[in-house]
Design a protein around this motif. Structure first.
Motif, PDB file in Angstrom:
ATOM      1  N   PRO A 802       0.827  -1.208   0.000  1.00 36.79           N
ATOM      2  CA  PRO A 802       0.000   0.000   0.000  1.00 36.79           C
ATOM      3  C   PRO A 802       0.862   1.258   0.000  1.00 36.79           C
ATOM      4  O   PRO A 802       2.016   1.255   0.436  1.00 36.79           O
ATOM      5  CB  PRO A 802      -0.797  -0.131   1.306  1.00 36.79           C
ATOM      6  CG  PRO A 802      -0.778  -1.579   1.640  1.00 36.79           C
ATOM      7  CD  PRO A 802       0.534  -2.092   1.151  1.00 36.79           C
ATOM      8  N   PHE A 803       0.284   2.352  -0.468  1.00 36.73           N
ATOM      9  CA  PHE A 803       1.025   3.617  -0.584  1.00 36.73           C
ATOM     10  C   PHE A 803       1.046   4.391   0.729  1.00 36.73           C
ATOM     11  O   PHE A 803       1.936   5.198   0.951  1.00 36.73           O
ATOM     12  CB  PHE A 803       0.400   4.485  -1.687  1.00 36.73           C
ATOM     13  CG  PHE A 803       0.638   3.952  -3.059  1.00 36.73           C
ATOM     14  CD1 PHE A 803       1.771   4.315  -3.778  1.00 36.73           C
ATOM     15  CD2 PHE A 803      -0.251   3.074  -3.639  1.00 36.73           C
ATOM     16  CE1 PHE A 803       2.008   3.823  -5.049  1.00 36.73           C
ATOM     17  CE2 PHE A 803      -0.032   2.576  -4.916  1.00 36.73           C
ATOM     18  CZ  PHE A 803       1.104   2.944  -5.619  1.00 36.73           C
ATOM     19  N   TYR A 804       0.075   4.157   1.595  1.00 32.87           N
ATOM     20  CA  TYR A 804       0.011   4.916   2.843  1.00 32.87           C
ATOM     21  C   TYR A 804       0.428   4.021   4.016  1.00 32.87           C
ATOM     22  O   TYR A 804      -0.155   2.964   4.253  1.00 32.87           O
ATOM     23  CB  TYR A 804      -1.406   5.452   3.083  1.00 32.87           C
ATOM     24  CG  TYR A 804      -1.514   6.299   4.334  1.00 32.87           C
ATOM     25  CD1 TYR A 804      -1.104   7.633   4.333  1.00 32.87           C
ATOM     26  CD2 TYR A 804      -1.986   5.764   5.529  1.00 32.87           C
ATOM     27  CE1 TYR A 804      -1.169   8.409   5.476  1.00 32.87           C
ATOM     28  CE2 TYR A 804      -2.064   6.534   6.682  1.00 32.87           C
ATOM     29  CZ  TYR A 804      -1.651   7.860   6.651  1.00 32.87           C
ATOM     30  OH  TYR A 804      -1.717   8.623   7.796  1.00 32.87           O
ATOM     31  N   ASP A 805       1.448   4.439   4.724  1.00 33.42           N
ATOM     32  CA  ASP A 805       1.927   3.773   5.937  1.00 33.42           C
ATOM     33  C   ASP A 805       1.989   2.253   5.786  1.00 33.42           C
ATOM     34  O   ASP A 805       1.352   1.508   6.540  1.00 33.42           O
ATOM     35  CB  ASP A 805       1.020   4.149   7.116  1.00 33.42           C
ATOM     36  CG  ASP A 805       1.573   3.678   8.454  1.00 33.42           C
ATOM     37  OD1 ASP A 805       2.806   3.551   8.587  1.00 33.42           O
ATOM     38  OD2 ASP A 805       0.751   3.399   9.359  1.00 33.42           O
ATOM     39  N   PRO A 806       2.771   1.749   4.847  1.00 30.72           N
ATOM     40  CA  PRO A 806       2.816   0.304   4.623  1.00 30.72           C
ATOM     41  C   PRO A 806       3.379  -0.488   5.796  1.00 30.72           C
ATOM     42  O   PRO A 806       3.126  -1.696   5.908  1.00 30.72           O
ATOM     43  CB  PRO A 806       3.711   0.168   3.380  1.00 30.72           C
ATOM     44  CG  PRO A 806       4.543   1.411   3.371  1.00 30.72           C
ATOM     45  CD  PRO A 806       3.668   2.482   3.928  1.00 30.72           C
ATOM     46  N   ASP A 807       4.114   0.161   6.689  1.00 34.23           N
ATOM     47  CA  ASP A 807       4.692  -0.539   7.839  1.00 34.23           C
ATOM     48  C   ASP A 807       3.798  -0.475   9.081  1.00 34.23           C
ATOM     49  O   ASP A 807       4.204  -0.926  10.166  1.00 34.23           O
ATOM     50  CB  ASP A 807       6.076   0.039   8.163  1.00 34.23           C
ATOM     51  CG  ASP A 807       7.084  -0.204   7.045  1.00 34.23           C
ATOM     52  OD1 ASP A 807       7.068  -1.314   6.474  1.00 34.23           O
ATOM     53  OD2 ASP A 807       7.834   0.729   6.715  1.00 34.23           O
TER      54      ASP A 807
END
Length: 813
Positions: A802-807
């Motif tokens: 994903p592009f938002y906060d993948p971690d």
């Protein structure tokens, strides 16, 4: 021939659907098949159908069901010797305005994903295909050469001939009067000629299916409407083999029929038909002409085909057709009775879908589960209230017309509302909430600015809520947002065997500590995802399952169906007993600390756990989970406490910049974060491995959960497809779903869901792509990706995460 005392399967209804199921069952090797028809084959609805055979529908499943018919109807003559009357004349959907042209072009783009040939046309090019057309009333259209028309009676007879050749027995003039059920399973079909014992019964009685289903205690939510077309006199000016003209802006279609023109209507306000108005033996029957009802589409037809004005009317056909409250078919095994299947409610699409439905349901019966994703048409999706006569009568007046109305994104039903209101409905309405509906629930989709009208203005671009939803989205990302999620389905699954049963039914490890939240899928035997849910273990022998409102009925049915006989487990729907308030955003902890004395720190309240807390004067179960990708909690509290708790949260949230937010913001937030949506991103046709959800599958547990063998086989063989995440390079395109994904100019997949990502500044999407034999991450990074939207290709960034906060750092703040 005498009616047998026993059959492996008994099919009730001799229209094209029932006969197709009989035909396809014999193709799968079932020979002991009995079909019962109260009159003669086709005498209910099939005989008066227009016989259109189209391939492209608005969803993947519906297209898959419909495109098979163009092949089968073409082949049946050589197989059976019975001509079906099928002709590949092609079809011409036309547009009177730019918005409709966008809708048609989206359909043409979707067709590319399935290999369905379709071409966009200018208005003059449409006229070249249809010389009778006055093209000054249109802006363009499309040509789909593989579409056509068939003779419904001849096609049914061809299927019947094939079914008999395969061993099926068809009995006419036999009326079904009831069903014998024993310990929740079908045992026999009762008729006026005696009882036929069986292992499987299939109800395919068209508009009569609701009443017959009630005899078995089965909810079949459909209702009849008067459905009309006229046939003109023949005229030498009418060319042979004209394509089928579909003028949805005019609420009509026109087909050439033996030198005549047939004009059919899907008028915007239909005439519901209570079945008691029909005689008991309604065979090959017609309803009275109604020119007042037909005047609008006929006047529109004369506009585009002026020749109609000079042609005499040979026949006015008005017959009953059955429609469903959500405009989708009713297929599958009834949740109430094992071995009792239903195939009904085809919304005037029974002929074009008959071949695919017969094949799909036969495979379901023989294999014990669907062999393709049929979740959107599964009978288990319905709630009991949807069988209510008043609800159906009002909704069907709208359903018929919606088939030809603009299929706007986020379009909401207008009739038969409200049905179910959350405890906070009045408070949200007072704050200018604009409501949508799901499973009958009135839910706040967005909040209109003060002084503006709380209503939708639909379009294929940025709708009137676009900016305000962006503000709700940003509140969740930067401050705190409050959502009313009370429509969530809540189910208690409890008893001494609860853990053991859930270990077998769920893919993740359910043997967790009390107050632990488990995200899991429930799978079919092929490893496909039939449910995407969370469980909270409330005590040693009690779990709470939480599911989306639209999926709850199916999820509940799946659990009940898969409990072992004698299991000491009770399943209780407690949805109406609990409201759900969702507090989401980086200031969520400060917000809750202002209304509760509980310790919300990471150490005391880690992610994925639950606690009972005090909030105001109430007690609630707080779950530290998120569907937006931010720090947050969901609060489950008895409905009678919801109002005061909401008021307190609103009051204490104002200094923190809190905003009320709705389901459009929720969808935008979860899309940006890459969270899956059941029915779009995860379906029974997708496995957790393909969907990137292997973290929610426990291969370490000893239990042989349903679908485990299929997943282990897929692991060993390697994936052939998997989910990816896309972000548009430009902020202009507004993606929805089912758009083709291209790599280096070649289609490699399609999007499954999408929304505008306000934080990222452009539309984001999820979708599945076919994997190469080489390293797929290099394939992703080295390719040039595009998404085709209404015929136009737009550049996209495609990646595995994903592009938002993948971690997931933000959900653990």
């Amino acid at each position: 021939m005498a009616l047998p005392k026993h059959a492996q399967v008994v099919i009730v209804g001799g229209g094209i659907i029932g006969v197709s199921i009989a035909y396809h069952l014999t193709k799968l090797g079932w020979r002991d098949v009995v079909l019962l028809e109260r009159g003669q084959l086709t005498c209910g609805t099939t005989w008066h159908a227009a016989g259109l055979v189209m391939q492209l529908r608005t969803t993947h499943t519906m297209t898959e069901l419909c495109r098979y018919g163009t092949r089968l109807f073409d082949e049946l003559k050589s197989e059976t010797g019975q001509d079906t009357g099928f002709r590949r004349t092609g079809s011409l959907p036309i547009a009177r305005n730019a918005d409709r042209l966008v809708e048609i072009s989206r359909l043409v783009s979707l067709g590319k994903s399935f290999g369905v040939e379709a071409h966009m046309l200018s208005a003059p090019e449409v006229k070249e295909h249809y010389p009778l057309l006055d093209d000054t009333h249109i802006v363009g259209g499309a040509f789909i050469p593989g579409d056509g028309q068939t003779n419904p009676v001849d096609s049914t007879q061809a299927l019947a001939k094939g079914a008999r050749a395969g061993g099926a027995n068809i009995f006419e003039n036999v009326s079904v009067t009831g069903f014998e059920i024993e310990q929740g399973k079908i045992k026999g079909v009762v008729t006026d000629h005696g009882t036929v014992n069986c292992e499987v019964a299939v109800l395919c009685a068209g508009a009569w299916s609701r009443d017959l289903g009630r005899l078995a205690g089965v909810n079949v939510p459909l209702y009849a409407a008067e459905h009309m077309y006229v046939t003109t006199e023949a005229d030498p000016a009418i060319p042979k083999d004209l394509p089928v003209l579909r003028d949805t802006d005019g609420y009509l279609y026109i087909k050439e029929d033996a030198g005549k023109l047939l004009v059919g209507a899907f008028e915007p306000h239909a005439k519901p038909l209570p079945m008691e108005k029909l005689p008991n033996r309604f065979e090959f029957g017609e309803l009275p002409e109604d020119w007042a009802q037909f005047e609008l589409p006929m006047s529109k037809a004369i506009q585009v085909v002026p020749l109609l004005q000079s042609l005499g009317i040979r026949h006015f056909m008005n017959g009953p057709e059955s429609f469903t409250p959500d405009n989708k078919f009713i297929l599958g095994e009834a949740p109430e009775v094992k071995g009792f299947y239903v195939a009904a409610g085809f919304n005037s699409q029974g002929i074009l879908s008959a071949a695919g439905v017969g094949k799909a349901l036969s495979e379901w019966i023989v294999n014990g589960e669907p062999t393709m994703d049929l979740s959107e048409v599964d009978i288990a999706r319905f709630h009991k209230f949807q069988g209510n006569r008043k609800y159906l009568h009002e909704r069907i007046s709208e359903s018929l017309g919606l088939l030809y109305a603009m299929h706007w994104p986020h379009r909401q039903f207008e009739t038969a509302r409200p049905v179910r209101e959350t405890p906070l409905f009045a408070r949200l309405k007072a704050r200018n909430a604009v409501f949508g509906t799901a499973a009958g629930w009135e839910r706040a989709n967005w909040f209109a600015p003060e002084g503006s009208r709380p209503e939708y203005v639909y379009s294929y671009g940025r709708q009137n809520w676009f900016d305000v939803v962006g503000e709700e989205h940003c509140a969740a990302r930067e401050a705190v947002a409050l959502f009313d999620l009370s429509s969530f389905g809540k189910t208690f699954i409890e008893g001494p065997d609860a853990e053991a049963e859930l270990q077998r039914i769920c893919a993740n490890d359910m043997a967790v500590a009390t107050n632990k939240v488990v995200y899991t899928q429930m799978l079919n035997s092929r490893g496909g995802i039939v449910a995407d849910v969370t469980f909270t273990r409330l005590s040693e022998d009690r779990y709470m399952m939480v599911t989306a409102a639209a999926a709850q009925a199916q999820d509940l049915s799946w659990v009940r169906r898969n409990l072992r006989v004698g299991a000491r487990v009770t399943v209780t729907d407690v949805t109406s007993g609990f409201a759900v308030l969702s507090v989401m955003g980086p200031r969520a902890r400060r917000h809750l600390e202002a209304v509760s004395t509980a310790d919300f720190s990471n150490d005391a309240f880690p992610f994925g756990t639950a606690q009972e807390i005090e909030i105001g004067y109430a007690k609630a179960h707080a779950l530290r989970v998120t569907y937006v990708g931010e720090l947050g909690w969901e609060l489950y509290l008895p409905t009678e406490f919801a109002g005061p708790a909401f008021d307190l949260l609103v009051k204490e949230g104002e200094p923190l910049g809190m905003r009320l937010a709705g389901y459009h913001a929720l969808d935008s937030l979860r899309s940006e974060k890459g969270y899956r949506h059941f029915g779009h991103d995860v379906t029974p046709g997708d496995t957790p491995l393909e969907a990137g959800l292997s973290f929610a599958v426990s291969f370490r547990k000893a239990d042989h959960f349903i679908g485990r063998a299929a997943l282990e086989k897929q692991q060993a063989e390697g994936l052939k497809r998997r989910i990816v995440f896309l972000r548009m390079e430009s902020s202009e395109p507004i993606l929805l779903h089912d758009e083709p994904i291209l790599r280096d100019g070649r289609i490699v997949g399609r999007t499954t869901s999408a929304a505008f990502g306000y934080t990222l500044g452009s539309s984001v999407a999820q979708g599945y792509v076919t994997l190469p034999d080489s390293d797929w991450k290099s394939w992703l990074s080295q390719g040039s990706f595009e998404v085709e939207l209404a015929g136009v290709r737009h550049k996209a960034i495609c990646q595995a995460r994903p592009f938002y906060d993948p971690d997931n750092a933000r959900i653990r703040l």
